[in-house]
Design a protein around this motif. Structure first.
Motif, PDB file in Angstrom:
ATOM      1  N   ILE A  74     -52.869  51.361 -11.780  1.00 36.36           N
ATOM      2  CA  ILE A  74     -54.074  51.694 -10.777  1.00 36.36           C
ATOM      3  C   ILE A  74     -54.095  53.090 -10.302  1.00 36.36           C
ATOM      4  N   VAL A  75     -52.685  53.700 -10.372  1.00 36.01           N
ATOM      5  CA  VAL A  75     -52.705  55.089  -9.919  1.00 36.01           C
ATOM      6  C   VAL A  75     -53.004  56.065 -10.688  1.00 36.01           C
ATOM      7  N   SER A  76     -53.533  55.723 -12.328  1.00 30.63           N
ATOM      8  CA  SER A  76     -53.758  56.771 -13.240  1.00 30.63           C
ATOM      9  C   SER A  76     -55.166  57.286 -12.868  1.00 30.63           C
ATOM     10  N   SER A  77     -55.863  56.652 -12.196  1.00 27.96           N
ATOM     11  CA  SER A  77     -57.111  57.042 -11.748  1.00 27.96           C
ATOM     12  C   SER A  77     -57.491  56.995 -10.261  1.00 27.96           C
ATOM     13  N   THR A  78     -57.687  57.989  -9.474  1.00 31.99           N
ATOM     14  CA  THR A  78     -57.946  57.835  -8.084  1.00 31.99           C
ATOM     15  C   THR A  78     -58.988  57.152  -7.707  1.00 31.99           C
ATOM     16  N   LEU A  79     -60.167  57.446  -8.690  1.00 27.26           N
ATOM     17  CA  LEU A  79     -61.376  56.545  -8.482  1.00 27.26           C
ATOM     18  C   LEU A  79     -61.164  55.107  -8.795  1.00 27.26           C
ATOM     19  N   ASN A  80     -60.497  54.703 -10.005  1.00 26.90           N
ATOM     20  CA  ASN A  80     -60.176  53.044 -10.100  1.00 26.90           C
ATOM     21  C   ASN A  80     -59.363  52.501  -8.850  1.00 26.90           C
ATOM     22  N   MET A  81     -58.333  53.322  -8.540  1.00 32.67           N
ATOM     23  CA  MET A  81     -57.504  52.875  -7.560  1.00 32.67           C
ATOM     24  C   MET A  81     -58.407  52.468  -5.981  1.00 32.67           C
ATOM     25  N   ILE A  93     -48.065  50.781  -2.614  1.00 38.89           N
ATOM     26  CA  ILE A  93     -48.678  52.117  -3.175  1.00 38.89           C
ATOM     27  C   ILE A  93     -48.659  53.095  -2.081  1.00 38.89           C
ATOM     28  N   THR A  94     -47.684  53.629  -2.005  1.00 36.65           N
ATOM     29  CA  THR A  94     -47.779  54.852  -1.227  1.00 36.65           C
ATOM     30  C   THR A  94     -47.808  56.304  -1.193  1.00 36.65           C
ATOM     31  N   GLU A  95     -47.316  56.473  -2.704  1.00 38.02           N
ATOM     32  CA  GLU A  95     -47.528  57.900  -3.166  1.00 38.02           C
ATOM     33  C   GLU A  95     -48.177  57.738  -4.485  1.00 38.02           C
ATOM     34  N   TYR A  96     -49.049  58.488  -4.687  1.00 36.50           N
ATOM     35  CA  TYR A  96     -49.893  58.868  -6.001  1.00 36.50           C
ATOM     36  C   TYR A  96     -50.690  60.151  -6.200  1.00 36.50           C
ATOM     37  N   GLN A  97     -50.731  60.564  -7.377  1.00 42.46           N
ATOM     38  CA  GLN A  97     -51.411  61.827  -7.495  1.00 42.46           C
ATOM     39  C   GLN A  97     -52.733  61.738  -7.617  1.00 42.46           C
ATOM     40  N   ILE A  98     -53.766  62.572  -7.093  1.00 46.79           N
ATOM     41  CA  ILE A  98     -55.089  62.519  -6.977  1.00 46.79           C
ATOM     42  C   ILE A  98     -55.461  63.218  -8.375  1.00 46.79           C
ATOM     43  N   THR A  99     -56.230  62.229  -9.053  1.00 44.59           N
ATOM     44  CA  THR A  99     -56.914  62.631 -10.579  1.00 44.59           C
ATOM     45  C   THR A  99     -57.851  61.528 -10.980  1.00 44.59           C
ATOM     46  N   TYR A 100     -58.590  62.138 -11.717  1.00 40.98           N
ATOM     47  CA  TYR A 100     -59.650  61.473 -12.556  1.00 40.98           C
ATOM     48  C   TYR A 100     -59.056  60.644 -13.497  1.00 40.98           C
ATOM     49  N   GLY A 101     -57.804  60.861 -14.116  1.00 41.89           N
ATOM     50  CA  GLY A 101     -57.287  60.555 -15.487  1.00 41.89           C
ATOM     51  C   GLY A 101     -57.496  61.452 -16.369  1.00 41.89           C
ATOM     52  N   GLN A 102     -57.196  61.028 -17.510  1.00 39.49           N
ATOM     53  CA  GLN A 102     -57.422  61.869 -18.822  1.00 39.49           C
ATOM     54  C   GLN A 102     -58.545  61.402 -19.608  1.00 39.49           C
ATOM     55  N   ALA A 103     -59.484  62.464 -19.829  1.00 35.56           N
ATOM     56  CA  ALA A 103     -60.580  62.511 -20.484  1.00 35.56           C
ATOM     57  C   ALA A 103     -60.690  63.052 -22.019  1.00 35.56           C
ATOM     58  N   THR A 104     -59.150  63.056 -22.383  1.00 37.51           N
ATOM     59  CA  THR A 104     -59.054  63.579 -23.751  1.00 37.51           C
ATOM     60  C   THR A 104     -58.374  62.506 -24.607  1.00 37.51           C
ATOM     61  N   VAL A 186     -60.619  60.476   3.155  1.00 43.54           N
ATOM     62  CA  VAL A 186     -61.443  61.836   3.221  1.00 43.54           C
ATOM     63  C   VAL A 186     -60.524  62.820   2.682  1.00 43.54           C
ATOM     64  N   LYS A 187     -59.312  63.034   2.953  1.00 47.57           N
ATOM     65  CA  LYS A 187     -58.521  64.002   2.313  1.00 47.57           C
ATOM     66  C   LYS A 187     -58.341  63.741   0.846  1.00 47.57           C
ATOM     67  N   ASP A 188     -58.160  62.576   0.275  1.00 41.83           N
ATOM     68  CA  ASP A 188     -58.041  62.137  -1.205  1.00 41.83           C
ATOM     69  C   ASP A 188     -59.421  62.629  -1.724  1.00 41.83           C
ATOM     70  N   TYR A 189     -60.457  62.161  -1.109  1.00 40.75           N
ATOM     71  CA  TYR A 189     -62.061  62.438  -1.583  1.00 40.75           C
ATOM     72  C   TYR A 189     -62.160  64.118  -2.036  1.00 40.75           C
ATOM     73  N   LEU A 190     -61.838  65.013  -0.847  1.00 39.96           N
ATOM     74  CA  LEU A 190     -62.102  66.341  -0.943  1.00 39.96           C
ATOM     75  C   LEU A 190     -61.245  66.872  -2.149  1.00 39.96           C
ATOM     76  N   GLU A 191     -60.082  66.302  -2.147  1.00 37.77           N
ATOM     77  CA  GLU A 191     -58.935  66.896  -3.233  1.00 37.77           C
ATOM     78  C   GLU A 191     -59.343  66.419  -4.796  1.00 37.77           C
ATOM     79  N   LEU A 192     -60.058  65.290  -4.627  1.00 35.32           N
ATOM     80  CA  LEU A 192     -60.457  64.856  -6.023  1.00 35.32           C
ATOM     81  C   LEU A 192     -61.758  65.704  -6.524  1.00 35.32           C
TER      82      LEU A 192
END
Length: 606
Positions: A74-81, A93-104, A186-192
């Motif tokens: 679930i943490v592989s994509s911030t939007l999905n999460m 889930i308390t720590e996660y990387q902000i990411t869209y996931g891989q598109a390649t 809000v912070k996660d969104y801006l980073e995304l």
């Protein structure tokens, strides 16, 4: 004839493409403790109490394993999460990387390794030791693994930039609807937002590799994507991602006015200096590639394209029917609908004229949904308390956004339900009524709320068939004609006509991509049904070329529910009712149709 390209995809699943290529490696092979495995395999001589204790331990171990896989994926994509969990901390889930996931496609080997790990770990459990819901989850995961392993060779046949259901089309809506539950969101969104240029660069690199392999999209599809991107960036200072953000931040009481203003400034900079340029660059890159496409017809004209379409149809519909079987059943149902239409016309010669000149009591979307909720109670179990909001698609997205769609709520907050209506389609009367039934009650909204209230494991939110989701919504949409306050013969006439029309699209989809129909073939096919508007047919043809199997998730999914219903009626006889059938389906949740059929008896009246 009005082209109907209604996208009612559970929108978070637009990132299915990402999930398929961005598996996390944190789901380790050695999750299962050796003593747990031994307990599940060597309890034949144990006393009954010990057997039960061992069985319970295996069930707990399986639940723990599912939780670990869920947390990793679930943490592989911030939007999905974010669209799956309102409060990820409640799921460990308390720590996660902000990411869209891989598109390649670079992580194909990694994805294959993860799938093999899943398969290895699942096989270490004795399925018979698990609860019925766990057994069903086991089968769903195994089905997914087998399907995805077989699809590795088709990686570059996938298209993330489809004009209607592509990432560039749906991302603005997902970002505009990104709910702020607390300040961290809000912070996660801006980073995304800041990740968008790199994310789009990954998509462009993928498209360049597709072009090198002769698999780039058709020129008319590229033009649609380019135009869509240009429309989105046309007025950067008035982009709706600015106003929607401001509204969401202003609604947060925990944020001071000063901090809210700071966040608004950050958002404006990111939208105007990151998002807008990223969309413009994407348009430029697709413009440079648009002449490289080798095929402007169906998938079957590509090398291995017919095999890919066969895989795509199975994956999209959740059906185990072959394409040939789907073609035959589609034709059979259309013949039945057309015959019943003829009978209605014979019985009431004026009904065709009446179908264009009638009224319904209200065209207010909220009142229509309230009306349906009251009338569906005899056929469907009641929902838990929930709410919904009717919204309208922003004008800049109207041309390329579906006539209507529903945003799936987080599994831990089923109150967040939004139904979007595309005002440019000017839906009215029964078209509006049945569209709201499709999106709301007893369609997508109902299905999602009911499934979330039935205690399914969180991991089930990562799996499921689009054919189930859209097939269900189409199935209940057809029922909703008979809930409306109109003459019953007229309701039947409108419903049979709509079913027959959808069947034409389904046959055309299979004709273009499996049989190799040209535009001329498609015009001839529609002409046999006295549909002769060549401009409209050309648009249908191009849409289906751009989005293979799109219509099949609606129509084949619908037919599979009719098949399942017929099976239930034959199996349970006098004990059958629509209420019991729908109740069992909601308890089972979204799953491929062969699995639903296998487990139906285990959920009937339980």
């Amino acid at each position: 004839m009005k082209k109907r390209n209604k996208l009612t995809e559970t929108i978070k699943r637009l990132l299915v493409f990402l999930l398929a290529v961005s598996f996390s490696l944190t789901a380790a092979c050695d999750f299962l403790e050796s003593d747990q495995i031994q307990k599940s395999q060597s309890n034949g001589n144990q006393p009954q109490q010990e057997k039960e204790e061992s069985k319970t331990a295996v069930q707990q171990a399986f639940s723990d394993y599912l939780e670990q896989v869920f947390q990793a994926e679930i943490v592989s994509s911030t939007l999905n999460m974010h669209y799956t969990l309102a409060h990820p901390e409640n799921y460990g889930i308390t720590e996660y990387q902000i990411t869209y996931g891989q598109a390649t496609s670079e992580q194909t080997v990694e994805a294959s390794a993860i799938l093999e790990n899943w398969k290895y770990n699942l096989k270490n459990f004795e399925k018979e030791e698990l609860t019925i819901p766990q057994q069903m989850t086991y089968d769903i995961m195994m089905d997914f693994i087998e399907e995805e392993v077989s699809a590795e060779k088709y990686n570059y046949y996938q298209e993330p930039l489809k004009p209607t259901t592509g990432i560039q089309s749906q991302l603005p809506v997902l970002l505009a609807e990104y709910t702020f539950y607390d300040e961290q969101d809000v912070k996660d969104y801006l980073e995304l937002l800041g990740c968008t240029p790199d994310y789009f660069s990954g998509i462009v690199n993928f498209e360049k590799k597709k072009a090198q392999k002769g698999l780039f999209m058709s020129e008319f599809a590229a033009e649609d994507v380019i135009t869509q991107c240009r429309n989105f960036t046309e007025n950067p200072e008035d982009n709706y991602m600015l106003s929607t953000f401001d509204d969401r931040v202003d609604a947060m009481e925990e944020i001071s006015p000063e901090m809210a203003e700071e966040y608004k400034i950050q958002n404006r900079e990111l939208v105007t200096q990151q998002i807008i340029p990223a969309y413009n660059k994407l348009a430029d890159e697709i413009e440079a590639l648009k002449d490289t496409g080798k095929n402007s017809q169906g998938l079957c004209y590509l090398e291995n394209g017919k095999d890919y379409y066969t895989y795509l149809v199975a994956c999209t519909t959740g059906s185990d029917m072959s394409v040939e079987e789907m073609q035959k059943q589609t034709e059979k149902q259309r013949s039945k609908d057309m015959s019943e239409l003829a009978e209605l016309l014979k019985k009431n010669p004026g009904i065709a004229k009446k179908s264009a000149d009638y009224s319904i009591p209200t065209e207010d979307p909220t009142k229509i949904l309230e009306d349906i909720q009251g009338k569906m109670q005899q056929d469907f179990p009641a929902t838990p308390d929930t709410s919904f909001t009717i919204k309208f698609v922003h004008p800049s997205l109207e041309k390329y956004t579906a006539p209507a769609f529903y945003l799936t709520p987080p599994i831990d907050d089923i109150s967040q339900n939004s139904i979007y209506i595309n005002g440019s389609n000017h839906y009215e009367k029964m078209q509006l009524y049945t569209t709201l039934a499709h999106e709301g009650f007893p369609g997508h909204l109902y299905q999602n709320v009911m499934e979330r209230s039935c205690g399914l494991e969180p991991i089930r939110s990562l799996f499921g068939s689009n054919g189930y989701a859209e097939g269900w919504a189409t199935y209940v949409e057809m029922m909703s004609y008979y809930y409306a306050d109109i003459d019953k013969d007229l309701a039947a006439f409108l419903q049979k006509n709509q079913s027959a029309l959808l069947s034409l699209y389904a046959t055309t989809d299979m004709g273009i991509h499996y049989e190799g129909w040209s535009l001329a073939d498609t015009i001839d096919f529609f002409g046999t049904y006295k549909i002769t508007d060549k401009e409209a047919i050309t648009k249908i043809y191009q849409l289906i070329v751009e989005e293979p199997a799109h219509y099949l998730k609606y129509y084949i999914g619908y037919l599979e529910f009719l098949n399942l219903k017929e099976y239930a009626m034959e199996t349970y006889g006098e004990n059958y009712s629509n209420y019991k059938f729908h109740q069992a389906l909601m308890k089972m949740g979204n799953a491929p149709f062969p699995i639903l059929r296998e487990y139906l008896s285990k959920y009937w009246e339980n």
